[in-house]
Design an enzyme around this catalytic site. Structure first.
Site, short mmCIF file in Angstrom:
data_model
loop_
_atom_site.label_atom_id
_atom_site.label_comp_id
_atom_site.label_asym_id
_atom_site.label_seq_id
_atom_site.Cartn_x
_atom_site.Cartn_y
_atom_site.Cartn_z
N GLN A 155 0.81 -1.21 0.00
CA GLN A 155 0.00 0.00 0.00
C GLN A 155 0.85 1.26 0.00
OE1 GLN A 155 -2.72 -0.26 3.31
NE2 GLN A 155 -3.49 -2.25 2.67
N HIS A 193 -1.03 -0.34 5.66
CA HIS A 193 -1.60 0.56 6.68
C HIS A 193 -0.69 1.75 6.99
CE1 HIS A 193 -4.74 -2.47 8.39
NE2 HIS A 193 -4.64 -2.52 7.07
N GLU A 229 -15.47 3.18 9.21
CA GLU A 229 -15.99 4.25 10.07
C GLU A 229 -15.87 5.63 9.43
OE1 GLU A 229 -14.52 2.22 14.33
OE2 GLU A 229 -13.67 4.12 13.64
N TYR A 268 -10.14 6.49 19.73
CA TYR A 268 -11.19 6.01 18.83
C TYR A 268 -11.39 4.50 18.89
CZ TYR A 268 -12.05 10.69 17.66
OH TYR A 268 -12.43 12.01 17.79
N TYR A 322 -11.13 -10.94 9.83
CA TYR A 322 -11.24 -11.51 8.49
C TYR A 322 -11.48 -13.01 8.57
CZ TYR A 322 -9.55 -7.24 6.22
OH TYR A 322 -9.41 -5.95 5.75
#
Length: 402
Positions: free
Chosen positions: A105, A170, A268, A278, A289
């Protein structure tokens, strides 16, 4: 040994604690793998026409219009920054951009303009970069953009979100300026899977799973929430995040809004508060998963965490959200104040009506194209909507009234 040196040398960087996979498993098959049936809609029937602004881009990650509308600053995740002329679709590479770690990513990621652009002409970039050991981290830097010459006349690294980690996923990596003139940067949890109170996103001695707040030159604002805590990293503004890839500023309240990936479902939309926790992964609405088992407890079961204003619960099919903006143009005046959220595996651009903290989904856009949508922006001169499509050979498209 200071706190950051200790973290970089500790078990946080042990590859066995992280799920690190290929780009497909991280993004296309991991975050953003669950598809949903949004319904195939004729865009003309909703009063919206779609046209191509530029084509042939390689995995565009962000699109940022210059204030005069003359160019779009576009990043390609593979490691490039380009300028797109929206009038004729020409694409010009920007020279002197930083080299990046373009795996999984990671790569060249988000962009933000200095609030007073073009005086000064700073363009802020987020990107992933590796150290000599091959471990990677989210970086923030800025360059003075010479539009006519197609280059950064200077470029400086401002901040590295530590520790470096053995993972390709991430990175988070959205960046915006808040109404306070400070820089807000999202950092993902780097895919650590030890769900529980010892997870990196619940540990304020590192910068993973956080929103950071910095000065425009990369310093630490005195008013950051944890500067008086010797055990916390001073740059942290909020924590307990998994991987926020959408962030924008509410045009009326000035609040920072984020769109965040869940694990399986659990995506979210959050309003970010100073010092807020959070919940990830001790409080979450998603599940693991494959197994479908809950992760932690619901936000409602803890009074020390902040619940999302909108979420996709376990079993809902999820959404996988990326780039996010509020609509502030005149072209679609009935949408003024609505929140636009890019959908990856869901393959549509979501539009949400917003009243205070009440968020409701409205008619989806681009649901008939089969496009993974990575980012969304509003043209300042026309009020038309721009969307960056996530594909190896991809367009930037424009939505305008039909």
């Amino acid at each position: 040994m200071d706190r950051r040196t200790f973290l970089a040398a500790s078990g946080l960087t042990v590859a066995g604690t992280v799920t690190g996979c290929s780009a497909a498993s991280n993004d296309q098959q991991g975050d953003g793998a669950t598809t949903t049936d949004s319904g195939q809609r004729d865009m003309e029937a909703t009063g919206v026409a779609v046209e191509t602004v530029a084509d042939g881009l390689e995995s565009p990650w962000s699109v940022t219009p210059l204030p005069d509308g003359s160019r779009l600053v576009v990043t390609e995740r593979v490691g490039r920054v380009v300028l797109v002329n929206p009038a004729d679709g020409t694409v010009t590479p920007v020279n002197n951009a930083p080299s990046v770690y373009a795996r999984g990513q990671g790569g060249m990621l988000d962009t933000a303009l200095h609030p007073d652009f073009p005086n000064p002409s700073w363009v802020y970039l987020t990107y992933s970069k590796a150290n000599d050991s091959g471990q990677s981290a989210t970086h923030l830097g800025r360059g003075r953009l010479n539009v006519a010459a197609g280059q950064f006349e200077e470029f400086e690294q401002l901040h590295v979100a530590e520790p470096f980690v053995d993972s390709d996923g991430h990175f988070g990596s959205r960046v915006v300026f808040g109404p306070d003139g400070l820089v807000y940067l999202t950092v993902g949890d780097r895919q650590f899977k030890n769900f529980g109170p010892d997870h990196v996103a619940q540990d304020r001695t590192n910068e993973l799973g956080t929103t950071l707040r910095l000065t425009p030159s990369g310093g630490i604002p005195n008013a950051n929430p944890f500067t008086a805590d010797p055990e916390a990293v001073d740059s942290i503004f909020s924590y307990g995040h998994r991987n926020a890839q959408g962030m924008t500023v509410h045009p009326d309240t000035g609040a920072i809004w984020q769109a965040e990936f869940g694990e399986q479902d659990g995506d979210e939309i959050n309003i970010v508060e100073r010092g807020g926790n959070y919940g990830w992964p001790v409080a979450d609405e998603g599940c693991t998963y494959g197994s479908g088992e809950p992760i932690g407890v619901s936000h409602a079961e803890r009074d020390d965490v902040i619940a999302p204003v909108y979420s996709w619960e376990c079993g809902s099919g999820g959404f996988p959200p990326s780039g996010t903006t509020f609509y502030t143009g005149d072209a679609f005046s009935e949408w003024t104040g609505d929140l636009l959220v890019s959908g990856l595996a869901s393959q549509y651009l979501a539009r949400f009506t917003v009243t205070g903290r009440t968020v409701e989904e409205a008619t989806p856009l681009l649901a008939d194209r089969g496009w993974r949508i990575r980012d969304v922006a509003v043209e300042p001169d026309t009020g038309y909507i721009l969307a960056a499509i996530d594909a190896p050979d991809a367009p930037i498209v424009r939505l305008r009234p039909a």
